[in-house]
Design a protein around this motif. Structure first.
Motif, PDB file in Angstrom:
ATOM      1  N   GLY A 192       0.784  -1.228   0.000  1.00  0.00           N
ATOM      2  CA  GLY A 192       0.000   0.000   0.000  1.00  0.00           C
ATOM      3  C   GLY A 192       0.811   1.271   0.000  1.00  0.00           C
ATOM      4  N   ALA A 193       2.150   1.180  -0.047  1.00  0.00           N
ATOM      5  CA  ALA A 193       2.988   2.379   0.059  1.00  0.00           C
ATOM      6  C   ALA A 193       2.774   3.338  -1.099  1.00  0.00           C
ATOM      7  CB  ALA A 193       4.456   1.972   0.144  1.00  0.00           C
ATOM      8  N   LEU A 194       2.570   2.805  -2.315  1.00  0.00           N
ATOM      9  CA  LEU A 194       2.418   3.660  -3.486  1.00  0.00           C
ATOM     10  C   LEU A 194       1.019   4.260  -3.588  1.00  0.00           C
ATOM     11  CD1 LEU A 194       4.330   1.510  -6.152  1.00  0.00           C
ATOM     12  CD2 LEU A 194       5.170   3.463  -4.814  1.00  0.00           C
ATOM     13  N   SER A 195       0.014   3.543  -3.068  1.00  0.00           N
ATOM     14  CA  SER A 195      -1.361   4.019  -3.205  1.00  0.00           C
ATOM     15  C   SER A 195      -1.804   4.915  -2.051  1.00  0.00           C
ATOM     16  CB  SER A 195      -2.315   2.816  -3.298  1.00  0.00           C
ATOM     17  OG  SER A 195      -2.223   2.011  -2.137  1.00  0.00           O
ATOM     18  N   LEU A 196      -1.011   4.944  -0.972  1.00  0.00           N
ATOM     19  CA  LEU A 196      -1.400   5.734   0.194  1.00  0.00           C
ATOM     20  C   LEU A 196      -0.810   7.138   0.118  1.00  0.00           C
ATOM     21  CD1 LEU A 196      -0.858   3.088   3.017  1.00  0.00           C
ATOM     22  CD2 LEU A 196      -3.026   3.794   2.007  1.00  0.00           C
ATOM     23  N   PRO A 197      -1.538   8.139   0.610  1.00  0.00           N
ATOM     24  CA  PRO A 197      -0.986   9.502   0.640  1.00  0.00           C
ATOM     25  C   PRO A 197       0.171   9.582   1.632  1.00  0.00           C
ATOM     26  CG  PRO A 197      -3.057   9.410   1.826  1.00  0.00           C
ATOM     27  CD  PRO A 197      -2.908   8.088   1.134  1.00  0.00           C
ATOM     28  N   PRO A 198       1.096  10.529   1.422  1.00  0.00           N
ATOM     29  CA  PRO A 198       2.241  10.654   2.338  1.00  0.00           C
ATOM     30  C   PRO A 198       1.841  10.876   3.789  1.00  0.00           C
ATOM     31  CG  PRO A 198       2.581  11.954   0.353  1.00  0.00           C
ATOM     32  CD  PRO A 198       1.164  11.473   0.308  1.00  0.00           C
ATOM     33  N   SER A 199       0.645  11.476   4.006  1.00  0.00           N
ATOM     34  CA  SER A 199       0.199  11.750   5.368  1.00  0.00           C
ATOM     35  C   SER A 199      -0.383  10.526   6.058  1.00  0.00           C
ATOM     36  CB  SER A 199      -0.844  12.863   5.355  1.00  0.00           C
ATOM     37  OG  SER A 199      -1.965  12.490   4.565  1.00  0.00           O
ATOM     38  N   SER A 200      -0.545   9.425   5.329  1.00  0.00           N
ATOM     39  CA  SER A 200      -1.132   8.222   5.913  1.00  0.00           C
ATOM     40  C   SER A 200      -0.289   7.728   7.082  1.00  0.00           C
ATOM     41  CB  SER A 200      -1.243   7.117   4.857  1.00  0.00           C
ATOM     42  OG  SER A 200      -1.545   5.874   5.459  1.00  0.00           O
ATOM     43  N   ILE A 201      -0.971   7.237   8.115  1.00  0.00           N
ATOM     44  CA  ILE A 201      -0.256   6.746   9.292  1.00  0.00           C
ATOM     45  C   ILE A 201       0.614   5.545   8.942  1.00  0.00           C
ATOM     46  CG2 ILE A 201      -2.145   5.205   9.993  1.00  0.00           C
ATOM     47  CD1 ILE A 201      -1.429   5.911  12.897  1.00  0.00           C
ATOM     48  N   PHE A 202       0.199   4.772   7.914  1.00  0.00           N
ATOM     49  CA  PHE A 202       0.988   3.612   7.526  1.00  0.00           C
ATOM     50  C   PHE A 202       2.246   4.008   6.759  1.00  0.00           C
ATOM     51  CE2 PHE A 202      -3.075   1.013   7.784  1.00  0.00           C
ATOM     52  CZ  PHE A 202      -2.707   0.460   8.997  1.00  0.00           C
ATOM     53  N   ASN A 203       2.235   5.164   6.125  1.00  0.00           N
ATOM     54  CA  ASN A 203       3.456   5.661   5.477  1.00  0.00           C
ATOM     55  C   ASN A 203       4.390   6.299   6.491  1.00  0.00           C
ATOM     56  OD1 ASN A 203       3.374   4.876   2.809  1.00  0.00           O
ATOM     57  ND2 ASN A 203       2.186   6.655   2.125  1.00  0.00           N
ATOM     58  N   ARG A 204       3.816   6.948   7.497  1.00  0.00           N
ATOM     59  CA  ARG A 204       4.643   7.577   8.523  1.00  0.00           C
ATOM     60  C   ARG A 204       5.195   6.565   9.524  1.00  0.00           C
ATOM     61  NH1 ARG A 204       1.581  10.575  11.596  1.00  0.00           N
ATOM     62  NH2 ARG A 204      -0.431  10.282  10.584  1.00  0.00           N
ATOM     63  N   MET A 205       4.416   5.520   9.820  1.00  0.00           N
ATOM     64  CA  MET A 205       4.848   4.479  10.764  1.00  0.00           C
ATOM     65  C   MET A 205       4.521   3.101  10.184  1.00  0.00           C
ATOM     66  SD  MET A 205       3.853   6.086  14.511  1.00  0.00           S
ATOM     67  CE  MET A 205       2.182   6.536  14.044  1.00  0.00           C
ATOM     68  N   PRO A 206       5.316   2.616   9.240  1.00  0.00           N
ATOM     69  CA  PRO A 206       5.025   1.334   8.583  1.00  0.00           C
ATOM     70  C   PRO A 206       4.973   0.156   9.541  1.00  0.00           C
ATOM     71  CG  PRO A 206       6.727   2.557   7.381  1.00  0.00           C
ATOM     72  CD  PRO A 206       6.517   3.268   8.670  1.00  0.00           C
ATOM     73  N   MET A 207       5.669   0.245  10.689  1.00  0.00           N
ATOM     74  CA  MET A 207       5.683  -0.871  11.628  1.00  0.00           C
ATOM     75  C   MET A 207       4.287  -1.181  12.179  1.00  0.00           C
ATOM     76  SD  MET A 207       8.448  -2.554  12.154  1.00  0.00           S
ATOM     77  CE  MET A 207       8.067  -3.283  13.743  1.00  0.00           C
ATOM     78  N   LEU A 208       3.374  -0.190  12.118  1.00  0.00           N
ATOM     79  CA  LEU A 208       2.022  -0.427  12.613  1.00  0.00           C
ATOM     80  C   LEU A 208       1.317  -1.538  11.835  1.00  0.00           C
ATOM     81  CD1 LEU A 208       0.563   3.124  13.396  1.00  0.00           C
ATOM     82  CD2 LEU A 208       1.194   1.313  15.010  1.00  0.00           C
ATOM     83  N   LYS A 209       1.753  -1.789  10.606  1.00  0.00           N
ATOM     84  CA  LYS A 209       1.139  -2.854   9.813  1.00  0.00           C
ATOM     85  C   LYS A 209       1.341  -4.215  10.458  1.00  0.00           C
ATOM     86  CE  LYS A 209       2.155  -0.237   5.600  1.00  0.00           C
ATOM     87  NZ  LYS A 209       2.962  -0.177   4.370  1.00  0.00           N
ATOM     88  N   LEU A 210       2.371  -4.324  11.287  1.00  0.00           N
ATOM     89  CA  LEU A 210       2.660  -5.592  11.961  1.00  0.00           C
ATOM     90  C   LEU A 210       1.909  -5.721  13.285  1.00  0.00           C
ATOM     91  CD1 LEU A 210       6.520  -5.761  11.373  1.00  0.00           C
ATOM     92  CD2 LEU A 210       4.706  -6.782  10.003  1.00  0.00           C
ATOM     93  N   TYR A 211       1.055  -4.723  13.595  1.00  0.00           N
ATOM     94  CA  TYR A 211       0.301  -4.753  14.854  1.00  0.00           C
ATOM     95  C   TYR A 211      -1.204  -4.719  14.632  1.00  0.00           C
ATOM     96  CZ  TYR A 211       4.580  -4.363  17.533  1.00  0.00           C
ATOM     97  OH  TYR A 211       5.799  -4.629  18.103  1.00  0.00           O
ATOM     98  N   ARG A 212      -1.646  -5.139  13.451  1.00  0.00           N
ATOM     99  CA  ARG A 212      -3.089  -5.220  13.198  1.00  0.00           C
ATOM    100  C   ARG A 212      -3.706  -6.243  14.153  1.00  0.00           C
ATOM    101  NH1 ARG A 212      -4.722  -2.974   8.224  1.00  0.00           N
ATOM    102  NH2 ARG A 212      -3.013  -2.420   6.795  1.00  0.00           N
ATOM    103  N   GLY A 213      -4.783  -5.857  14.823  1.00  0.00           N
ATOM    104  CA  GLY A 213      -5.463  -6.765  15.744  1.00  0.00           C
ATOM    105  C   GLY A 213      -4.839  -6.858  17.123  1.00  0.00           C
ATOM    106  N   PHE A 214      -3.880  -5.991  17.416  1.00  0.00           N
ATOM    107  CA  PHE A 214      -3.164  -6.086  18.694  1.00  0.00           C
ATOM    108  C   PHE A 214      -4.093  -5.870  19.892  1.00  0.00           C
ATOM    109  CE2 PHE A 214      -0.665  -3.967  22.085  1.00  0.00           C
ATOM    110  CZ  PHE A 214       0.202  -5.004  22.388  1.00  0.00           C
ATOM    111  N   THR A 215      -5.003  -4.897  19.792  1.00  0.00           N
ATOM    112  CA  THR A 215      -5.889  -4.608  20.923  1.00  0.00           C
ATOM    113  C   THR A 215      -6.828  -5.781  21.203  1.00  0.00           C
ATOM    114  OG1 THR A 215      -7.419  -3.478  19.416  1.00  0.00           O
ATOM    115  CG2 THR A 215      -5.809  -2.108  20.582  1.00  0.00           C
ATOM    116  N   VAL A 216      -7.250  -6.474  20.148  1.00  0.00           N
ATOM    117  CA  VAL A 216      -8.105  -7.644  20.347  1.00  0.00           C
ATOM    118  C   VAL A 216      -7.333  -8.745  21.069  1.00  0.00           C
ATOM    119  CG1 VAL A 216      -9.601  -9.319  19.207  1.00  0.00           C
ATOM    120  CG2 VAL A 216      -9.329  -7.049  18.238  1.00  0.00           C
TER     121      VAL A 216
END
Length: 338
Positions: free
Chosen positions: A189-213
């Motif tokens: 998703g790096a190319l399709s996401l805007p630069p302001s996207s949280i996943f572009n600013r902090m890509p490591m968050l992609k490895l924490y999907r579902g963490f709160t559950v």
């Protein structure tokens, strides 16, 4: 050395004892996960609604056919896809969990005779928090900063993604590697996401999907598991007045199996929600899937049964896994004199 000194009980709060206790727990977790890894692969495909395997959900024969299809396409290697990430995650996780249970149990119930009376079972509600403390105790110390789960959670997400992907779906490789999957998740998703996207600013968050559950699901699963284990042992394996006789491996297996079944039932909806969120990078790489929309999507698609899809397979997996886990744990404790 005097006979009394030789038979003196070990110091349960010594560093040597804690290390041996953690080692026993880590080994138990790895052995148990290895035994049920093929079932876990099929269950993940069902829970996350992989389109190539949805036709098999709902029946025992469907689970068998799903496993056979995986074996026919990729052999035994396919049934154990992502298992290396599981072992890397489970050893420290199980080591800390079982070690913490030993320590909290010793602090709250110093002797077996005192703490294993069935009429005192309410005291075991305190022991519910032993596995939770295994994840959270470090966070109370500013120098530690993060918990055991926070450290190991990316390995869980990578393992689920490796197990979820099939050759026909999403053009996945027939044999996705650990590093390849990690790289794909980090950059998706790096190319399709805007630069302001949280996943572009902090890509490591992609490895924490579902963490709160995952954090929320620790309470019903780990708490009920240890509570059931402790209660059943106190009820059916009370201390012998003439001297305590260690329980047999068969008794450990049976009690561990029942404990796993009860815990699995209590926590299963959390597991289904977590799986859906963990593969969210494939279905919605542009944003973070929230609890509400994930629950709503499951409900709208399958109703309340959607939160229990694959539960029968979950029983088939969790009963032997918990039984083997507790049995190997007890065996290693005897071997290590813990």
């Amino acid at each position: 050395m005097s006979p009394n000194a030789a038979s003196a009980p070990p110091d349960k709060q010594s560093l040597h004892y804690i290390i041996r206790s953690g080692l026993a727990g880590g080994i138990a977790g790895c052995v148990a996960k290895t035994v049920v890894a093929p079932l876990d692969r099929v269950k993940i495909l069902f829970q996350a609604s992989n389109p190539d395997f949805q036709k098999y959900t709902g029946t025992w024969i469907g689970a068998w056919r799903a496993g056979k299809e995986i074996y026919d396409e990729n052999g035994v290697r396919g049934l154990y896809r992502g298992h290396s990430a599981t072992l890397l995650r489970i050893f420290p996780y199980a080591a800390i969990k079982f070690m913490s249970y030993d320590q909290v149990h010793y602090i709250l119930m110093p002797t077996r005779a005192e703490g294993d009376k069935p009429e005192e079972v309410l005291s075991r509600f305190y022991i519910w928090y032993a596995p939770i403390l295994s994840e959270l105790w470090k966070s109370s110390y500013p120098m530690a900063g993060v918990t055991s789960v926070f450290f190991t959670y990316p390995l869980e997400v990578i393992r689920v993604r490796m197990a979820f992907e099939t050759k026909a779906f999403n053009g996945a490789s027939a044999h996705p590697t650990f590093l390849g999957t990690t790289r794909q998740m980090y950059t998706e998703g790096a190319l399709s996401l805007p630069p302001s996207s949280i996943f572009n600013r902090m890509p490591m968050l992609k490895l924490y999907r579902g963490f709160t559950v995952t954090v929320a699901g620790m309470i019903p699963y780990a708490g009920v598991s240890f509570l059931s284990w402790g209660f059943l042992r106190s009820r059916f394996l009370p201390p012998d007045k003439a001297g305590h006789r260690p329980p047999t491996p068969v008794a450990d297996l049976a009690i561990g199996a029942v404990s796993g079944l009860v815990a699995q039932t209590a926590s299963y909806p959390f597991e289904v929600i977590r799986r859906r969120m963990q593969v969210g990078g494939i279905t919605r790489p542009d944003r973070w899937l929230r609890w509400g929309e994930t629950v709503s999507a499951i409900w709208q698609t399958s109703g309340w049964r959607g939160f229990y899809v694959g539960l029968g397979l979950g029983y088939l997996k969790i009963v032997p896994m918990t039984a083997v886990s507790f049995t190997v744990w007890q065996g290693c404790k005897r071997l290590f004199n813990v």
